[in-house]
Design a protein around this motif. Sequence first.
Motif, PDB file in Angstrom:
ATOM      1  N   ASN A 415    -108.810 -14.160 -56.132  1.00  0.00           N
ATOM      2  CA  ASN A 415    -110.193 -13.606 -56.068  1.00  0.00           C
ATOM      3  C   ASN A 415    -110.420 -12.999 -57.366  1.00  0.00           C
ATOM      4  OD1 ASN A 415    -108.025 -11.665 -56.160  1.00  0.00           O
ATOM      5  ND2 ASN A 415    -109.285 -10.125 -54.533  1.00  0.00           N
ATOM      6  N   ASN A 416    -109.439 -12.841 -58.505  1.00  0.00           N
ATOM      7  CA  ASN A 416    -109.742 -12.451 -59.697  1.00  0.00           C
ATOM      8  C   ASN A 416    -108.470 -12.906 -60.781  1.00  0.00           C
ATOM      9  OD1 ASN A 416    -109.359 -10.207 -61.939  1.00  0.00           O
ATOM     10  ND2 ASN A 416    -111.015  -9.497 -61.142  1.00  0.00           N
ATOM     11  N   ASP A 417    -108.975 -13.203 -61.755  1.00  0.00           N
ATOM     12  CA  ASP A 417    -108.087 -13.879 -62.888  1.00  0.00           C
ATOM     13  C   ASP A 417    -107.050 -12.829 -63.417  1.00  0.00           C
ATOM     14  OD1 ASP A 417    -109.269 -16.136 -62.390  1.00  0.00           O
ATOM     15  OD2 ASP A 417    -110.354 -16.426 -64.023  1.00  0.00           O
ATOM     16  N   LEU A 418    -107.710 -11.722 -63.810  1.00  0.00           N
ATOM     17  CA  LEU A 418    -106.888 -10.820 -64.570  1.00  0.00           C
ATOM     18  C   LEU A 418    -106.276  -9.680 -63.697  1.00  0.00           C
ATOM     19  CD1 LEU A 418    -109.287 -10.089 -67.490  1.00  0.00           C
ATOM     20  CD2 LEU A 418    -107.132 -11.327 -67.612  1.00  0.00           C
ATOM     21  N   ASP A 419    -106.787  -9.493 -62.404  1.00  0.00           N
ATOM     22  CA  ASP A 419    -106.109  -8.767 -61.609  1.00  0.00           C
ATOM     23  C   ASP A 419    -106.212  -9.159 -59.941  1.00  0.00           C
ATOM     24  OD1 ASP A 419    -105.190  -6.301 -60.659  1.00  0.00           O
ATOM     25  OD2 ASP A 419    -107.023  -5.096 -60.886  1.00  0.00           O
ATOM     26  N   PRO A 420    -105.635 -10.079 -59.779  1.00  0.00           N
ATOM     27  CA  PRO A 420    -105.907 -10.482 -58.345  1.00  0.00           C
ATOM     28  C   PRO A 420    -105.023  -9.769 -57.135  1.00  0.00           C
ATOM     29  CG  PRO A 420    -103.971 -11.905 -59.592  1.00  0.00           C
ATOM     30  CD  PRO A 420    -104.469 -10.849 -60.714  1.00  0.00           C
ATOM     31  N   THR A 421    -105.608  -9.704 -56.210  1.00  0.00           N
ATOM     32  CA  THR A 421    -105.015  -8.930 -55.066  1.00  0.00           C
ATOM     33  C   THR A 421    -105.079  -9.830 -53.928  1.00  0.00           C
ATOM     34  OG1 THR A 421    -107.498  -8.364 -54.131  1.00  0.00           O
ATOM     35  CG2 THR A 421    -106.123  -7.079 -55.826  1.00  0.00           C
ATOM     36  N   LYS A 422    -105.448 -11.117 -53.925  1.00  0.00           N
ATOM     37  CA  LYS A 422    -105.307 -12.254 -52.854  1.00  0.00           C
ATOM     38  C   LYS A 422    -105.480 -13.363 -53.362  1.00  0.00           C
ATOM     39  CE  LYS A 422    -107.429  -9.162 -49.066  1.00  0.00           C
ATOM     40  NZ  LYS A 422    -108.505  -9.104 -48.092  1.00  0.00           N
ATOM     41  N   GLY A 423    -105.025 -14.405 -52.538  1.00  0.00           N
ATOM     42  CA  GLY A 423    -105.055 -15.608 -52.872  1.00  0.00           C
ATOM     43  C   GLY A 423    -103.742 -16.426 -53.529  1.00  0.00           C
ATOM     44  N   GLY A 452     -98.556 -16.195 -55.688  1.00  0.00           N
ATOM     45  CA  GLY A 452     -99.189 -15.698 -54.759  1.00  0.00           C
ATOM     46  C   GLY A 452     -99.311 -14.235 -54.665  1.00  0.00           C
ATOM     47  N   TYR A 453    -100.487 -13.814 -53.916  1.00  0.00           N
ATOM     48  CA  TYR A 453    -100.670 -12.531 -53.786  1.00  0.00           C
ATOM     49  C   TYR A 453    -101.203 -11.887 -52.576  1.00  0.00           C
ATOM     50  CZ  TYR A 453    -100.909 -13.603 -58.818  1.00  0.00           C
ATOM     51  OH  TYR A 453    -100.912 -14.138 -60.017  1.00  0.00           O
ATOM     52  N   THR A 454    -100.683 -10.894 -52.054  1.00  0.00           N
ATOM     53  CA  THR A 454    -101.370 -10.229 -50.659  1.00  0.00           C
ATOM     54  C   THR A 454    -101.361  -8.669 -51.047  1.00  0.00           C
ATOM     55  OG1 THR A 454     -99.580 -11.899 -49.421  1.00  0.00           O
ATOM     56  CG2 THR A 454    -100.759 -10.041 -48.241  1.00  0.00           C
ATOM     57  N   GLY A 455    -102.841  -8.484 -50.440  1.00  0.00           N
ATOM     58  CA  GLY A 455    -102.922  -7.048 -50.607  1.00  0.00           C
ATOM     59  C   GLY A 455    -103.025  -6.512 -49.101  1.00  0.00           C
ATOM     60  N   PHE A 456    -102.868  -4.897 -49.334  1.00  0.00           N
ATOM     61  CA  PHE A 456    -102.800  -4.272 -48.218  1.00  0.00           C
ATOM     62  C   PHE A 456    -103.476  -2.956 -48.426  1.00  0.00           C
ATOM     63  CE2 PHE A 456     -98.861  -6.499 -48.505  1.00  0.00           C
ATOM     64  CZ  PHE A 456     -98.586  -7.176 -47.339  1.00  0.00           C
ATOM     65  N   GLY A 457    -103.799  -2.127 -47.249  1.00  0.00           N
ATOM     66  CA  GLY A 457    -104.504  -0.818 -47.291  1.00  0.00           C
ATOM     67  C   GLY A 457    -105.775  -0.952 -47.535  1.00  0.00           C
ATOM     68  N   ALA A 458    -106.564   0.100 -47.816  1.00  0.00           N
ATOM     69  CA  ALA A 458    -107.850   0.238 -48.080  1.00  0.00           C
ATOM     70  C   ALA A 458    -108.134  -0.181 -49.775  1.00  0.00           C
ATOM     71  CB  ALA A 458    -108.531   1.658 -47.973  1.00  0.00           C
ATOM     72  N   GLN A 459    -109.163  -1.102 -49.704  1.00  0.00           N
ATOM     73  CA  GLN A 459    -109.397  -1.647 -51.092  1.00  0.00           C
ATOM     74  C   GLN A 459    -108.199  -2.591 -51.760  1.00  0.00           C
ATOM     75  OE1 GLN A 459    -111.518   1.578 -53.102  1.00  0.00           O
ATOM     76  NE2 GLN A 459    -113.483   0.890 -52.053  1.00  0.00           N
TER      77      GLN A 459
END
Length: 597
Positions: A415-423, A452-459
């Motif tokens: 979802n973002n090249d420099l600071d990915p949180t998902k995908g 691989g990246y997985t984000g949790f919590g608000a934002q």
Amino acid sequence: MGTKKIKTFTLSFAISVLAALPAAAYDLSFTTPGASDSLRDTVKGVSLLEQSASDKSKDAQDIFSAARADYNRIVSTLFSEGYYSGVVSIKLDGREAASIPPLDAPSTIRNVVVSVTPGPNFRFSKAEIVPLAPDTQLPEGFAIGQPAKSGLVVEAATAGVDGWRDDGHAKAQVSGQSIVASHRTNTLAADVRLAPGPLVHFGTLDVSGTKRLRTKRLRQIAGFPTGEVYDPKELEKVQTRLRRTGIFSSVAVTEAKALNPDNSMNVDLAVVEQKPRKIGAGAELNSDDGIGLTAYWLHRNLFGGGERLRIDGAISGIGGATGGTDYSLGTRIERPATFGPDTSAYIETEISQSNEEDYDENAFDIGFGVSRIFSDKLTADTAIKYGWSKVTDSSGETFFRQIYFPTTVTYDNRNNDLDPTKGYYIKTGLTPFVGLGGDTGTGGQLTADLRGYTGFGAQDRFVLAGRLQLGRVFGSDLAETPRDYLFYSGGGGTVRGQPYQSLGVTVLDGGTLTTGGTEFVGVSGEARIGITKTIGIVAFYDYGYVSGGGESGSQAGAGLGLRYKTGIGPIRLDVGFPVSGDTGSGAQVYIGIGQAF
């Protein structure tokens, strides 16, 4: 005259004192009888009176204006949540704000009382949109018995029109609607009629705004599909192709309001070209490798056909603890839309001098290649190149000459090249090479980079990130393989906390020779934690394994990092320490822009 002066002074002093007194914030009472906690929070969140209750700079006129605006804001919010019998009362010092004439606004307001009674929640008794194009997906909540939120009706109508447009009916529109609220049954009947209009084909592309870029080349780059069935995604592709050339500061596409007699539709394209030349520079600091500096000069439209000329220069290893200073100078000319609108061709060349701890290398490369963009996520690049290098190490001088065929395929779902949180991100490479005599063998190199990246919590305040790197050389012996195809471990790109390229293999070749390996495995993991909106911390662990020539070894490093988010990406500071292996000791510091991977 003396009395007059005294009176004037006294009046002026009084006015000054009154002006110096701070405006008093008004007392606000905000009640929502019968509302749920979530609805109460939503209503209060849109209220201007609630937002400015503690603002002492607001005067009576500001408060009065906010009160009158709040009627519409609150009622619209109630409708959006499915409440159509709501009662809103806003009293200013006991007077209903709606009953106060605008030209008779009060000069002072001390007390504000807002009361919002939402009433019952309405449900859909009818939710119909006809006719619908095949495969149209309406909002899940737009159904009989569901809460009748006004936004769902708008979303459903929009989805219905978009469904027909996606099916080639460019002029589809809402032709009629009946939205009836029954206060006796607390229901809402929504009946929307659509007019698909005729099947539309793309007509001509009318271009304006070009100055340096030839119009013929612009059309080739845009790839406008004249004669094909209308598809809004094709217009998005046209804009994307033009924007990625870097030539334009603005690209605007406008559909003609009326169709041609044959039901084709013309499209207007307006562009604004930006300055053709650009320069840039960058820097990185590594406690072991030293300072790295990069700079480039770019011409976006060299011959008037969108050709990009880029010259890159780099110096690295300045003040480094290992090896020496490295230099490189490269040139690349790229022509967009060479074999179709999504395929570019390029010629590039580079000369370099590397002074590593185990060897020195002078190299020259030149080649021709093509790159293809299959989608916004999938790209590929293939080329044919000639490479020459002279390597000096403990075994003496070795010359490599080869023709090689590098091919890479990249799938980027982040979802973002420099600071990915998902995908996830997948890049695979295959480089067969053919030795042209001398000390060069024939073989190939395989690589893979999986993230691989997985984000949790608000934002996505917490992010887990993982990376797996794989590499293997096949077909040629270790000594016959050009150094660029061998693998090392250690440094910011593989194992942080270990010195750069500190892990290779040691073989006997008329003596003891340390060189890169023919196999590599790298594993990295990070836990990223957001402390504030701009500051975050990272805990990381990296592992690397190298083998070749019958020898193998591994190393690991771990540490902590600090991130400061900016508009161009997070500024990265990592401090790593050795965990296993005998290739290094002490802390290694890494500074750059963007996450480590």
